[in-house]
Design a protein around this motif. Structure first.
Motif, PDB file in Angstrom:
ATOM      1  N   GLU A 121     -19.366  -8.674  57.104  1.00 17.77           N
ATOM      2  CA  GLU A 121     -20.065  -9.444  56.082  1.00 17.77           C
ATOM      3  C   GLU A 121     -19.038  -9.941  55.065  1.00 17.77           C
ATOM      4  OE1 GLU A 121     -23.366  -7.635  54.146  1.00 17.77           O
ATOM      5  OE2 GLU A 121     -24.184  -6.765  55.970  1.00 17.77           O
TER       6      GLU A 121
ATOM      7  N   ASN B  84     -24.080 -12.476  54.632  1.00 15.36           N
ATOM      8  CA  ASN B  84     -23.655 -12.663  56.020  1.00 15.36           C
ATOM      9  C   ASN B  84     -22.627 -13.786  56.052  1.00 15.36           C
ATOM     10  OD1 ASN B  84     -27.009 -12.009  56.562  1.00 15.36           O
ATOM     11  ND2 ASN B  84     -25.447 -10.733  57.525  1.00 15.36           N
TER      12      ASN B  84
ATOM     13  N   ILE C 141     -24.536  -4.320  59.892  1.00 13.65           N
ATOM     14  CA  ILE C 141     -24.677  -5.455  58.970  1.00 13.65           C
ATOM     15  C   ILE C 141     -26.151  -5.734  58.713  1.00 13.65           C
ATOM     16  CG2 ILE C 141     -22.496  -6.454  59.785  1.00 13.65           C
ATOM     17  CD1 ILE C 141     -24.071  -8.701  61.044  1.00 13.65           C
TER      18      ILE C 141
END
Lengths: 357, 357
Positions: free
Chosen positions: B233, B238, B256
């Motif tokens: 990330e 993201n 993530i």
């Protein structure tokens, strides 16, 4: 900081003290608590002892969202002569600052906070229980309080100390527990927060604990997050293995906590002339030593339980009976010696105890 | 749960609303908030909308010690026609339950909490700012409240929703940021809490952020905790790379967060016929593509910033200039399209927006 006066507000309605024989862990709190505030402008300020009471925070206070917080745990004991002893409290103060550093929380003045802690214990000394295995648990903690939803270090904090008269961490006292070797969940990894005493480490451990309890195990054994092969901690304790006369414990690799009881156990073993080493230990090595009969004892160490012997280890369905499921002689000797030192029954050759006068 | 009535207590002193042009992120809160309690015996109960006010908790409340908490973040937008739109709120409700599952927090009734959220937005719709890039940020969160110092899941919780009128996450609006590739600290690891939206992930990220800011970088790029090689990330967003006409983003590997904006970007790219894939991406691959000239754009995605272009990547002292430090055409197009969909300026072919009536 050194010169700051601790303002004291006495509680007018004293609570009834619990029956020493029926104490649980961490459910009852004393009449007073210590509190101190921090802002970037003022530094740590307004240290005070006040009646134990709820705290009021903005719903946007960062502690609720981004978990910037650290804590410590230690105990006060009352001796047969009614002296009050603390056990190596300066180590907890030093570790609090190590945790602060990792969590971007401002440093505390260790001497001052220890002075405040001692002052609070003095006021609450009638709360220290005296039955076998009991003590007054001390919980210093720092929380971030700025009402702000950006991801950043808070600009304001509260440091508090609360006290709880406690019985044995395990209701049954010292007795061997069954441990499940965790393969799916991970407590911490190098570069993470594993060596800091911070909330997130405990939050992330709950799921594995829940799963293992459903299978009849009281704690999990954590493996490293990278290879899932090297042993880290057990539950929220450090772990020791006695193999063929030698005691081994995982080295401080950055992802495990530097426990005060861990350090004390290593010192005691050296003092007794029992070989002890801190190094990487794989679960395969433990299994091999179990299979060839050289695995003698396993025990966890921590402030809450002191020494917690392990009676069974379940590694992927392979059940290892440790010392026939009974408390081993070394585990018992360490428990007796440590608790005797802590409550003043035995002379303290290490100068570990600090009397609260 | 479905049949529970939301009790409403109106605030008598309305706050002054801020100037839409000068809004920061997450510092101002509206007149009311939603709150609901949980106990093991009652389940979730007493849903209510009350004046925004501080909350009062025992100092031993588990949130302060063991960090058992989850949250969400989404936004409400006002269209030119004064309609109020939410963007894919059902995804946030579903993710809240995924986070709950990991953190051993009881499930919520997603439909009911969304209903409560909508009711709160209706009451506070005059707080939704209308200037370019502004919106009403919505923060649902759950905290553990049992006063108990044992490490275990809490038996009581509070779910709250607070609202904050916000400007752009970055004061300068959409503009490329400089990113430092983090090699020492780790955000999360497989088996940890990386895919849950929980406080500990953010607390552990602060240190790397602090170090990188000192070196002039506004965020860090997180690599995987095991090999420190694969990209996870960027900051709390993201990340996407456009390489030789194709867009790639790390796959949802458990460590993530499954971002709503991430999912929306993937859908938009597919809709536009731009090749996009979710897979493992190593930092070496990014460096190679930079060196051979095929790395076209990098951008982060998240609710707060929507699209955040990356202008420079520093990997162990090697500085990669991305698109000459300027916002790339795809980043700009995604930002424009997403914000237009969100504030109703463009027709919504995906049925992503939900009108609050």
């Amino acid at each position: 900081m050194e010169d700051q006066t601790i303002q004291i507000t006495q509680s007018h309605s004293k609570k009834q003290k619990p029956n020493s024989e029926q104490l649980e862990f961490g459910r009852i709190f004393t009449d007073h608590m210590f509190i101190m505030d921090y802002t970037v402008e003022k530094g740590w300020y307004d240290p005070r002892i006040v009646p134990y009471q709820p705290i009021t925070l903005d719903p946007a206070a960062m502690i609720f969202h981004y978990g910037q917080t650290v804590f410590e745990g230690l105990k006060a004991y009352k001796t047969k002569e009614n002296k009050v002893l603390l056990f190596r409290p300066e180590m907890n103060m030093a570790r609090l600052n190590l945790s602060n550093e990792r969590l971007c929380i401002p440093r505390i003045d260790e001497d001052f906070v220890l002075k405040a802690l001692i002052k609070l214990i003095e006021m609450e000394k009638d709360w220290i229980p005296t039955a076998e295995g009991t003590s007054l648990y001390i919980r210093p903690f720092i929380i971030s309080t700025e009402p702000y939803l950006g991801v950043a270090a808070s600009t304001s904090y509260k440091l508090m100390i609360i006290l709880s008269p406690v019985g044995s961490y395990y209701k049954e006292g010292i007795h061997p527990v069954k441990i499940f070797v965790e393969r799916e969940y991970v407590r911490a990894v190098a570069g993470g927060t594993g060596k800091a005493k911070t909330a997130g480490n405990y939050a992330s451990s709950l799921k594995a604990q829940e799963v293992s309890e459903k299978q009849g195990y009281s704690q999990v054994l954590w493996l490293d997050g990278i290879e899932k092969r090297y042993i880290e901690e057990v539950g929220s304790m450090n772990i020791f293995f006695k193999i063929n006369g030698e005691v081994v414990t995982p080295e401080l690799n950055g992802s495990i906590l530097a426990g005060v009881t861990r350090d004390s156990v290593i010192s005691l073993l050296k003092y007794w002339g029992i070989p002890v080493s801190e190094r990487k230990i794989s679960i395969d090595e433990i299994y091999d030593s179990y299979k060839n009969g050289s695995l003698e004892e396993i025990f966890g160490t921590g402030t809450a339980a002191v020494i917690s012997p392990v009676g069974e280890l379940n590694w992927e369905g392979e059940k290892m009976d440790i010392n026939n499921g009974e408390t081993g002689p070394l585990s018992q000797k360490l428990y007796n010696t440590l608790t005797n030192l802590q409550n003043g029954t035995e002379p303290d050759p290490f100068d570990w105890t600090l009397e609260v006068k």
